[in-house]
Design a protein around this motif. Structure first.
Motif, PDB file in Angstrom:
ATOM      1  N   THR A 188       0.826  -1.209   0.000  1.00  0.00           N
ATOM      2  CA  THR A 188       0.000   0.000   0.000  1.00  0.00           C
ATOM      3  C   THR A 188       0.856   1.254   0.000  1.00  0.00           C
ATOM      4  OG1 THR A 188      -1.774  -1.166   1.161  1.00  0.00           O
ATOM      5  CG2 THR A 188      -1.778   1.238   1.302  1.00  0.00           C
ATOM      6  N   VAL A 189       1.830   1.313   0.882  1.00  0.00           N
ATOM      7  CA  VAL A 189       2.686   2.497   0.973  1.00  0.00           C
ATOM      8  C   VAL A 189       3.526   2.649  -0.290  1.00  0.00           C
ATOM      9  CG1 VAL A 189       4.544   3.596   2.291  1.00  0.00           C
ATOM     10  CG2 VAL A 189       2.686   2.432   3.493  1.00  0.00           C
ATOM     11  N   ARG A 190       3.889   1.545  -0.901  1.00  0.00           N
ATOM     12  CA  ARG A 190       4.700   1.591  -2.125  1.00  0.00           C
ATOM     13  C   ARG A 190       3.953   2.269  -3.278  1.00  0.00           C
ATOM     14  NH1 ARG A 190       9.230  -1.155  -3.386  1.00  0.00           N
ATOM     15  NH2 ARG A 190       8.931  -2.717  -1.767  1.00  0.00           N
ATOM     16  N   THR A 191       2.634   2.276  -3.255  1.00  0.00           N
ATOM     17  CA  THR A 191       1.890   2.939  -4.329  1.00  0.00           C
ATOM     18  C   THR A 191       2.004   4.459  -4.245  1.00  0.00           C
ATOM     19  OG1 THR A 191      -0.197   3.072  -3.080  1.00  0.00           O
ATOM     20  CG2 THR A 191       0.204   1.057  -4.358  1.00  0.00           C
ATOM     21  N   VAL A 192       2.428   4.969  -3.077  1.00  0.00           N
ATOM     22  CA  VAL A 192       2.482   6.423  -2.855  1.00  0.00           C
ATOM     23  C   VAL A 192       3.920   6.929  -2.746  1.00  0.00           C
ATOM     24  CG1 VAL A 192       1.758   8.293  -1.308  1.00  0.00           C
ATOM     25  CG2 VAL A 192       0.228   6.340  -1.716  1.00  0.00           C
ATOM     26  N   PHE A 193       4.794   6.144  -2.112  1.00  0.00           N
ATOM     27  CA  PHE A 193       6.182   6.556  -1.902  1.00  0.00           C
ATOM     28  C   PHE A 193       7.118   5.630  -2.682  1.00  0.00           C
ATOM     29  CE2 PHE A 193       4.154   8.260   1.931  1.00  0.00           C
ATOM     30  CZ  PHE A 193       4.718   9.532   2.000  1.00  0.00           C
ATOM     31  N   PRO A 194       8.124   6.192  -3.360  1.00  0.00           N
ATOM     32  CA  PRO A 194       9.029   5.343  -4.144  1.00  0.00           C
ATOM     33  C   PRO A 194      10.099   4.638  -3.342  1.00  0.00           C
ATOM     34  CG  PRO A 194       9.628   7.654  -4.403  1.00  0.00           C
ATOM     35  CD  PRO A 194       8.360   7.636  -3.590  1.00  0.00           C
ATOM     36  N   GLU A 195      10.435   5.159  -2.158  1.00  0.00           N
ATOM     37  CA  GLU A 195      11.529   4.589  -1.366  1.00  0.00           C
ATOM     38  C   GLU A 195      10.993   4.087  -0.028  1.00  0.00           C
ATOM     39  OE1 GLU A 195      14.576   4.169  -2.441  1.00  0.00           O
ATOM     40  OE2 GLU A 195      14.169   5.139  -4.363  1.00  0.00           O
ATOM     41  N   LEU A 196      11.272   2.809   0.281  1.00  0.00           N
ATOM     42  CA  LEU A 196      10.785   2.191   1.502  1.00  0.00           C
ATOM     43  C   LEU A 196      11.888   1.383   2.167  1.00  0.00           C
ATOM     44  CD1 LEU A 196       8.078   2.542  -0.283  1.00  0.00           C
ATOM     45  CD2 LEU A 196       7.179   0.676   1.091  1.00  0.00           C
ATOM     46  N   ALA A 197      11.791   1.267   3.494  1.00  0.00           N
ATOM     47  CA  ALA A 197      12.637   0.368   4.268  1.00  0.00           C
ATOM     48  C   ALA A 197      11.816  -0.121   5.454  1.00  0.00           C
ATOM     49  CB  ALA A 197      13.904   1.069   4.745  1.00  0.00           C
ATOM     50  N   LEU A 198      12.113  -1.330   5.888  1.00  0.00           N
ATOM     51  CA  LEU A 198      11.383  -1.947   6.997  1.00  0.00           C
ATOM     52  C   LEU A 198      12.391  -2.406   8.033  1.00  0.00           C
ATOM     53  CD1 LEU A 198       8.485  -2.997   7.866  1.00  0.00           C
ATOM     54  CD2 LEU A 198       9.218  -5.208   6.943  1.00  0.00           C
ATOM     55  N   THR A 199      12.134  -2.094   9.303  1.00  0.00           N
ATOM     56  CA  THR A 199      13.035  -2.511  10.374  1.00  0.00           C
ATOM     57  C   THR A 199      12.238  -3.178  11.483  1.00  0.00           C
ATOM     58  OG1 THR A 199      14.656  -1.743  12.012  1.00  0.00           O
ATOM     59  CG2 THR A 199      12.965  -0.173  11.365  1.00  0.00           C
ATOM     60  N   ALA A 200      12.735  -4.318  11.941  1.00  0.00           N
ATOM     61  CA  ALA A 200      12.022  -5.098  12.954  1.00  0.00           C
ATOM     62  C   ALA A 200      12.933  -6.170  13.523  1.00  0.00           C
ATOM     63  CB  ALA A 200      10.780  -5.746  12.355  1.00  0.00           C
ATOM     64  N   ASP A 201      12.464  -6.795  14.574  1.00  0.00           N
ATOM     65  CA  ASP A 201      13.114  -7.970  15.127  1.00  0.00           C
ATOM     66  C   ASP A 201      13.135  -9.065  14.053  1.00  0.00           C
ATOM     67  OD1 ASP A 201      13.349 -10.590  16.433  1.00  0.00           O
ATOM     68  OD2 ASP A 201      13.080  -9.521  18.324  1.00  0.00           O
ATOM     69  N   PRO A 202      14.273  -9.727  13.841  1.00  0.00           N
ATOM     70  CA  PRO A 202      14.324 -10.780  12.815  1.00  0.00           C
ATOM     71  C   PRO A 202      13.275 -11.868  13.005  1.00  0.00           C
ATOM     72  CG  PRO A 202      16.539 -10.218  13.531  1.00  0.00           C
ATOM     73  CD  PRO A 202      15.598  -9.491  14.448  1.00  0.00           C
ATOM     74  N   ALA A 203      12.943 -12.203  14.255  1.00  0.00           N
ATOM     75  CA  ALA A 203      11.937 -13.240  14.495  1.00  0.00           C
ATOM     76  C   ALA A 203      10.567 -12.826  13.976  1.00  0.00           C
ATOM     77  CB  ALA A 203      11.863 -13.569  15.984  1.00  0.00           C
ATOM     78  N   VAL A 204      10.253 -11.527  14.064  1.00  0.00           N
ATOM     79  CA  VAL A 204       8.991 -11.029  13.518  1.00  0.00           C
ATOM     80  C   VAL A 204       9.003 -11.133  11.999  1.00  0.00           C
ATOM     81  CG1 VAL A 204       7.509  -8.994  13.271  1.00  0.00           C
ATOM     82  CG2 VAL A 204       8.561  -9.516  15.492  1.00  0.00           C
ATOM     83  N   LEU A 205      10.111 -10.723  11.376  1.00  0.00           N
ATOM     84  CA  LEU A 205      10.194 -10.760   9.920  1.00  0.00           C
ATOM     85  C   LEU A 205      10.189 -12.183   9.381  1.00  0.00           C
ATOM     86  CD1 LEU A 205      12.771  -7.904   9.191  1.00  0.00           C
ATOM     87  CD2 LEU A 205      10.269  -7.810   9.204  1.00  0.00           C
ATOM     88  N   ARG A 206      10.644 -13.137  10.180  1.00  0.00           N
ATOM     89  CA  ARG A 206      10.598 -14.534   9.751  1.00  0.00           C
ATOM     90  C   ARG A 206       9.247 -15.174  10.019  1.00  0.00           C
ATOM     91  NH1 ARG A 206      15.869 -14.767  12.229  1.00  0.00           N
ATOM     92  NH2 ARG A 206      14.921 -15.797  14.037  1.00  0.00           N
TER      93      ARG A 206
END
Length: 273
Positions: A188-206
């Motif tokens: 959703t955010v990618r449709t509005v902004f061209p540059e994105l990054a995500l930061t989180a605990d690795p266990a959450v991302l897995r």
């Protein structure tokens, strides 16, 4: 110390390790932490990740014009005021009784340019002038869930309208396996902004557990290397995904609109034990 507020039962619990530290809980779920003696101290890992973004949003010490959607104990507003003097900040928090409790028990320092407005986050955002903000932080939860109307492409378009060119948007998102909500929010955010990054605990991302992830977006190149360094050095080390890695993580998820948006999932029992 407990009090009924709009979102449930609020409790301010003293921190045994910090003489003037307090944790705000809503219906038993930890929501914010404040140290009145050290407003630059951030206890929760997701708040530290938001703090990293605030640190990198402008040169060190330069004042920011910041908008906080969701106030809680005003932790991030205090942090910016302490680390970036002369910043001008607007906080939008729908739970007026909560704001009154926080301001009476955890008062803001005089001279801080923090205005708190009682309103729905999206309605309050609509009142921000075009291009006013350097940084917009969305950290809105009702009943431990992000409301649906704050998860759509139309909402994110309003965020971009209120940001100056080069400004940053940071959203605190909570999800667990299979991470359907989080992947949809990235799309959703990618449709509005061209540059994105995500930061989180690795266990959450897995997809191993329920938890918070912070999504950063802008119309300019992001400070990914420095954000990665700070996340890796955090007491609860985090991982940063961007570029191809973030695209792969999103896994072909579709953007959501006002017509299709749903609230974030409720945390499972025991998530905050």
């Amino acid at each position: 110390m407990t009090e009924t507020v709009g979102g449930g039962v609020a409790e301010l619990r003293p921190d045994r390790d910090r003489p003037r530290g307090w944790t705000l809980l809503i219906d038993g779920a930890p929501q914010s932490h404040v140290d009145l003696d050290d407003p630059a101290y951030l206890e929760f890992s997701y708040q530290r990740r938001l703090g990293h973004i605030a640190d990198l949003a402008a040169p060190p010490g330069a004042p920011l014009r910041a908008v906080h959607l969701g106030g809680g104990a005003l932790t991030l507003a205090r942090y910016i005021a302490a680390t970036r003097p002369r910043s001008t900040q607007q906080v939008v928090e729908i739970d007026t009784p909560l704001v009154q409790l926080v301001r009476s028990r955890l008062p803001l320092e005089s001279g801080w340019r923090i205005r708190v407005r009682g309103a729905d986050a999206r309605a309050g955002l609509a009142r921000i002038p075009d291009g006013w903000a350097d940084l917009i932080i969305a950290d809105v939860f009702g009943g431990a869930r992000t409301p649906a109307h704050l998860t759509s492409t139309e909402f994110v378009a309003e965020v971009r309208r209120a940001l100056r060119p080069g400004g940053c948007y940071a959203a605190n998102l909570a999800d667990g396996p299979p991470l359907r909500f989080l992947r949809g929010q990235i799309a959703t955010v990618r449709t509005v902004f061209p540059e994105l990054a995500l930061t989180a605990d690795p266990a959450v991302l897995r997809g191993k557990r329920f938890g918070n992830a912070v999504l950063l977006a802008a119309d300019r190149e992001l400070p990914v290397a420095e954000l990665t360094r700070r996340a890796a050095g955090d007491p609860h080390a985090g991982r940063v995904e961007h570029g191809r890695g973030l695209l792969d993580f999103t896994g072909g998820a579709s953007p959501v609109t006002d017509a299709t948006a749903v609230a974030s999932p409720a945390p499972p029992d025991g998530a905050f034990d």
